[in-house]
Design a protein around this motif. Sequence first.
Motif, PDB file in Angstrom:
ATOM      1  N   ASP A  55       0.833  -1.197   0.000  1.00 52.70           N
ATOM      2  CA  ASP A  55       0.000   0.000   0.000  1.00 52.70           C
ATOM      3  C   ASP A  55       0.874   1.255   0.000  1.00 52.70           C
ATOM      4  O   ASP A  55       1.997   1.226   0.523  1.00 52.70           O
ATOM      5  CB  ASP A  55      -0.917   0.023   1.231  1.00 52.70           C
TER       6      ASP A  55
ATOM      7  N   GLN B 146       1.401   2.486   5.087  1.00 53.66           N
ATOM      8  CA  GLN B 146       1.135   1.304   5.899  1.00 53.66           C
ATOM      9  C   GLN B 146       0.553   1.705   7.260  1.00 53.66           C
ATOM     10  O   GLN B 146       1.069   2.595   7.938  1.00 53.66           O
ATOM     11  CB  GLN B 146       2.440   0.519   6.131  1.00 53.66           C
TER      12      GLN B 146
ATOM     13  N   ASN C 209      -4.010  -3.090   7.430  1.00 51.61           N
ATOM     14  CA  ASN C 209      -4.187  -2.397   6.161  1.00 51.61           C
ATOM     15  C   ASN C 209      -5.449  -2.765   5.400  1.00 51.61           C
ATOM     16  O   ASN C 209      -5.638  -2.307   4.276  1.00 51.61           O
ATOM     17  CB  ASN C 209      -2.976  -2.648   5.252  1.00 51.61           C
TER      18      ASN C 209
ATOM     19  N   ASN D  75      -7.475   0.419   4.984  1.00 46.95           N
ATOM     20  CA  ASN D  75      -6.619   1.314   4.208  1.00 46.95           C
ATOM     21  C   ASN D  75      -6.705   0.938   2.717  1.00 46.95           C
ATOM     22  O   ASN D  75      -6.817   1.812   1.854  1.00 46.95           O
ATOM     23  CB  ASN D  75      -5.180   1.182   4.717  1.00 46.95           C
TER      24      ASN D  75
ATOM     25  N   ALA E 214      -8.538   4.127   7.726  1.00 48.62           N
ATOM     26  CA  ALA E 214      -8.024   2.777   7.959  1.00 48.62           C
ATOM     27  C   ALA E 214      -8.705   2.068   9.129  1.00 48.62           C
ATOM     28  O   ALA E 214      -8.282   0.985   9.523  1.00 48.62           O
ATOM     29  CB  ALA E 214      -6.514   2.823   8.207  1.00 48.62           C
TER      30      ALA E 214
END
Length: 419
Positions: free
Chosen positions: A261, A264, A268, A271, A320
Amino acid sequence: MVSYPELISAHPQKWKEAADDWAALAKYALNAAHDVREQGVKPLADNWADEVGAAAAGDFVTLANQLESAYDLLLSVKMVMEGMHTSLETAMSIAHQIADLSRAHDLPLGEDGMPLECPSANAEAGQQQAYREIVALRDQAVQQATEADEKTAAELYRLAGTVSINDPDKALKEQNRASHVEMDMLAADIPKEGTDPSVVRAWWSGLSEKQQHDLMRAEPVKIAHLDGIPENIKREMRGTDGKFDRVKMVEYALENWDKKDPIQFDNNCTNFVSQALDHAGMQHKIDFWSGARGDDTWGNTGGIGIDTIDASMYYSKTWAGAENQQNFMLKHGGEEVSRSEARPGDIIYYEQQGPNDKIEQGNTHHAAVVTAVMPDGEIKYTQHQDSYQNVSLQGRLPTTEKAEGQQRIRIVRPHPDWY
């Protein structure tokens, strides 16, 4: 190779009936595994604590593992047969379209599905175009039926060699593989990108309304990238409100499921969903005074390039955090839909229902992207951190609940109202 006569005499419904039978067997195996654990393993652990009781409980655990493994393997067979059924049905629809074009433009067909004669140079443009479409559609139908036949034969033969597996983790990996085989078969049902748009239009119009609907749900990215597909169809898949592009969201998830990603977090999964929404064009909601860290925000304001600092100072709490994101989307225009209504671009959230020492009951703790919905309604999802691409919600949920306790699956369709 499947011949044209073999194709037009096929019986796809038999594959559907077989798939349903294997699905019923899988459900039976899963229910039996649950009964063994609840009525065998648990009572023995509670009431017979010596070595003999432990040994008896161990035997029940082994049996339950065998039944759970059987569930995954039986479901794998079902997926492959569903793929074969869909491929044959769409190939036969193409064959009907070929017959219609043949009659409409006076182009008699041979046994192999090809026109007996090529139109002369002086033939009308419509007949020449119909000839080209018939040849291309015939090749598409035979090719997809052949590929489906070969993939089905190879996968069923391979799965026949897995019957001795009694490790649920290994069986689940087989199920994941079968899920990808099913997706590959469906992808082969669609003309390749770059195909003459007139051929694509002829192919699309030859499908039934249900087949069109099914392919829009199963392969939205491929359908959206084809020249010749009606613009209203593409608009429906992307989202008619124009707020963000659902196809781009799915495309991002499928292309980045196993990649790092851009930033981080400790976990995740959510996210990754936010990155997919961001890529799809969902606009950020940033507070004038407190930026991304406000109480009613989604998005980020960049950062300094150090993940730990950026995550806590420059990214919203909804970016997230699964529960925060779920509640934010529902507060701002999103709707919760049933599993039967799910479509690509929706978000799956896992809400804890059963006991778990690490997850509070009622807490939403996981998020993933719906990337496909199969013709039989099976939902495929893609996620990050424990990264998976196009795996079955139905197939994997029992393993999740065994490890983490009962889950409430919530499917949310974002409809951002802040812009």
